[in-house]
Design a protein around this motif. Structure first.
Motif, short mmCIF file in Angstrom:
data_model
loop_
_atom_site.label_atom_id
_atom_site.label_comp_id
_atom_site.label_asym_id
_atom_site.label_seq_id
_atom_site.Cartn_x
_atom_site.Cartn_y
_atom_site.Cartn_z
N PHE A 1 45.50 32.41 83.75
CA PHE A 1 44.58 31.49 84.40
C PHE A 1 44.18 30.37 83.45
CE2 PHE A 1 43.33 35.62 86.59
CZ PHE A 1 44.05 35.34 87.74
N ASN A 2 43.88 29.19 84.01
CA ASN A 2 43.46 28.05 83.20
C ASN A 2 42.39 27.25 83.92
OD1 ASN A 2 44.77 25.81 84.82
ND2 ASN A 2 46.59 27.04 84.34
N ARG A 3 41.87 26.23 83.27
CA ARG A 3 40.73 25.47 83.80
C ARG A 3 41.08 24.67 85.04
NH1 ARG A 3 38.83 21.76 79.00
NH2 ARG A 3 37.20 21.29 80.52
N ASP A 4 42.36 24.51 85.35
CA ASP A 4 42.76 23.79 86.56
C ASP A 4 42.89 24.71 87.77
OD1 ASP A 4 42.92 21.28 85.28
OD2 ASP A 4 44.90 21.79 84.50
N ASP A 5 42.78 26.02 87.56
CA ASP A 5 42.96 26.95 88.66
C ASP A 5 41.78 26.94 89.62
OD1 ASP A 5 45.52 28.17 88.50
OD2 ASP A 5 44.86 29.36 86.79
N SER B 1 45.13 27.26 93.87
CA SER B 1 46.29 27.66 93.06
C SER B 1 46.42 29.17 92.97
CB SER B 1 46.17 27.08 91.64
OG SER B 1 44.98 27.54 91.01
N VAL B 2 45.34 29.90 93.29
CA VAL B 2 45.31 31.35 93.17
C VAL B 2 44.65 31.93 94.41
CG1 VAL B 2 44.35 33.29 91.85
CG2 VAL B 2 45.09 31.22 90.64
N ASP C 1 53.37 25.49 104.87
CA ASP C 1 54.56 25.66 104.04
C ASP C 1 54.22 25.21 102.63
OD1 ASP C 1 54.51 22.88 104.16
OD2 ASP C 1 56.11 22.77 105.64
N ARG C 2 55.25 25.03 101.80
CA ARG C 2 55.03 24.65 100.41
C ARG C 2 54.32 23.31 100.30
NH1 ARG C 2 53.85 27.07 95.83
NH2 ARG C 2 54.70 26.05 93.98
N ASP C 3 54.61 22.38 101.20
CA ASP C 3 53.98 21.07 101.14
C ASP C 3 52.48 21.15 101.45
OD1 ASP C 3 56.37 19.86 100.52
OD2 ASP C 3 56.86 19.39 102.60
N SER C 4 52.08 22.15 102.22
CA SER C 4 50.65 22.29 102.54
C SER C 4 49.92 23.16 101.53
CB SER C 4 50.47 22.88 103.95
OG SER C 4 51.14 24.12 104.07
N ALA C 5 50.64 23.70 100.56
CA ALA C 5 50.02 24.49 99.48
C ALA C 5 50.71 24.13 98.16
CB ALA C 5 50.15 25.98 99.76
N PRO C 6 50.66 22.84 97.77
CA PRO C 6 51.46 22.38 96.62
C PRO C 6 51.03 22.95 95.28
CG PRO C 6 49.93 20.67 97.33
CD PRO C 6 49.85 21.77 98.35
#
Length: 376
Positions: free
Chosen positions: A187-191, A236-237, A255-260
């Motif tokens: 995990f990181n600060r952008d998550d 992201s998580v 799809d992937r585009d709606s959850a980039p």
């Protein structure tokens, strides 16, 4: 956030009503922890029954910061089961949000407005814990670090099949789970963690590692599929049961585009067939992973990374043992079996409970030569 790579002005959590920075979250938690310390001694049992939202997050962290014992109560259990859990754990205080009052025994909620009531609201404006927070806001607070063997939580298992058992989880257990999860998921600060699963159960184990990394939580009160779809582009998580992931597959346009940004869509609590695994990976990309655990050895007995999940030969597996978990397969006589043999999964290590609350016989029966018998 002191000593960590965290921006005090960064967003720590959002829900459907507000968002809070790390600085404001710390202020509220410290204030409520002081209020709890004033009312209850160290080690007091504090039950918390609420949906996912910021008031719940604040109360959860404040109980821990006050060196008291967190007793999570799931509102979805209903009055009968929650009455059993309260009877077993004997909390000195019960914190509840207004939406969850009906899930507590009526004998308790009838006295909610009385000054000496053991039940206190966490989300009533100008009352309950919100009032306590304002009373103590800004006062100096000293965090007293507990020993690893001190009880942090009492969580329940077995209530649907018989008398519920209170599982003792120590600060050491939870620290080991945090370390396991950070080693596994980085995990990181952008998550941004889309918290759909109840914070009273497995979803709670994401709270500390995400905050420790400087990330943020998006808290949903209910697993409404439309609201999940709305939040996915920023997430992201997320940790979900397979049944909820199947609903994502059925929802149009996802799809992937709606959850980039999605890099960890993690399932647990039940197996997922390989054909469903392939469908999820095809739809959302290589982000699907799994963890295996139980209340007695929470969340991270084993884990399967998103990278390993792409290999069809591994998709029926629950992965490898985590950092603070050691596994053994035992035969009917309790002896370790060689590779390839079928038997009972046993585990030992930092994540394993010391025993059940107020039940030495059940505690002794849960172990064999230092190994926790999972029953799986």
């Amino acid at each position: 956030y002191q000593g960590l790579d965290i921006n005090p002005r960064g967003i720590a959590a959002t829900d459907q009503r507000e968002q809070v920075s790390y600085s404001e979250l710390v202020t509220r938690v410290e204030a409520l922890a002081q209020a709890l310390r004033q009312r209850l001694p160290d080690g007091a049992h504090v039950a918390l029954c609420a949906q996912n939202h910021i008031d719940h997050l604040v109360a959860h962290l404040a109980i821990i910061a006050a060196n008291q014992v967190w007793v999570p109560i799931n509102p979805k259990n209903g009055q009968q089961l929650n009455s059993q859990l309260i009877e077993v754990s004997q909390p000195q205080l019960i914190l509840v949000d207004r939406a969850s009052l009906d899930s507590l025994p009526e004998t308790l909620t009838e006295t909610l407005t009385e000054t000496r009531s053991p039940v206190v609201s966490i989300d009533t404006p100008n009352d309950g814990t919100r009032q306590w927070i304002e009373q103590f806001r800004g006062r100096a607070f000293t965090l007293e670090l507990p020993s690893f063997d001190r009880t942090m939580a009492i969580k329940f298992t077995g209530g649907t099949t018989g008398q519920p058992k209170g599982v003792i989880q120590t600060h050491g257990n939870v620290s080991a789970v945090v370390a396991n999860m950070q080693a596994q998921f980085d995990f990181n600060r952008d998550d941004v963690n889309l918290a759909v699963a109840p914070l009273t159960h497995g979803g709670s184990h994401y709270i500390l590692p995400i905050l420790g990394a400087g990330g943020s939580h998006c808290l949903l009160t209910t697993p409404d599929i439309a609201k999940i779809a709305q939040a996915l582009p920023h997430s992201s998580v997320s940790f979900m049961p397979p049944t909820l992931i199947y609903k994502l597959l059925e929802y149009p346009g996802l799809d992937r585009d709606s959850a980039p940004k999605l890099r960890h869509l993690t399932y647990s609590a039940a197996p997922m067939p390989p054909q469903k695994i392939s469908e999820v990976i095809t739809r959302f990309g290589p982000c699907l992973s799994t963890v295996y655990g139980q209340t007695e050895a929470p969340m991270t007995i084993t884990a399967m990374s998103a990278q390993d999940m792409q290999n069809p030969a591994r998709q029926r597996s629950v992965g490898r043992p985590c950092l603070h978990s050691e596994l053994c397969i035992l035969g009917p006589d309790g002896a370790a079996l060689p590779a390839g043999e079928t038997g009972e999964v046993a585990v030992r290590g930092g994540i394993v409970m010391p025993g059940y609350f107020d039940s030495p016989e059940q505690s002794a029966g849960a172990f064999k030569d230092g190994w926790l018998l999972t029953g799986d």
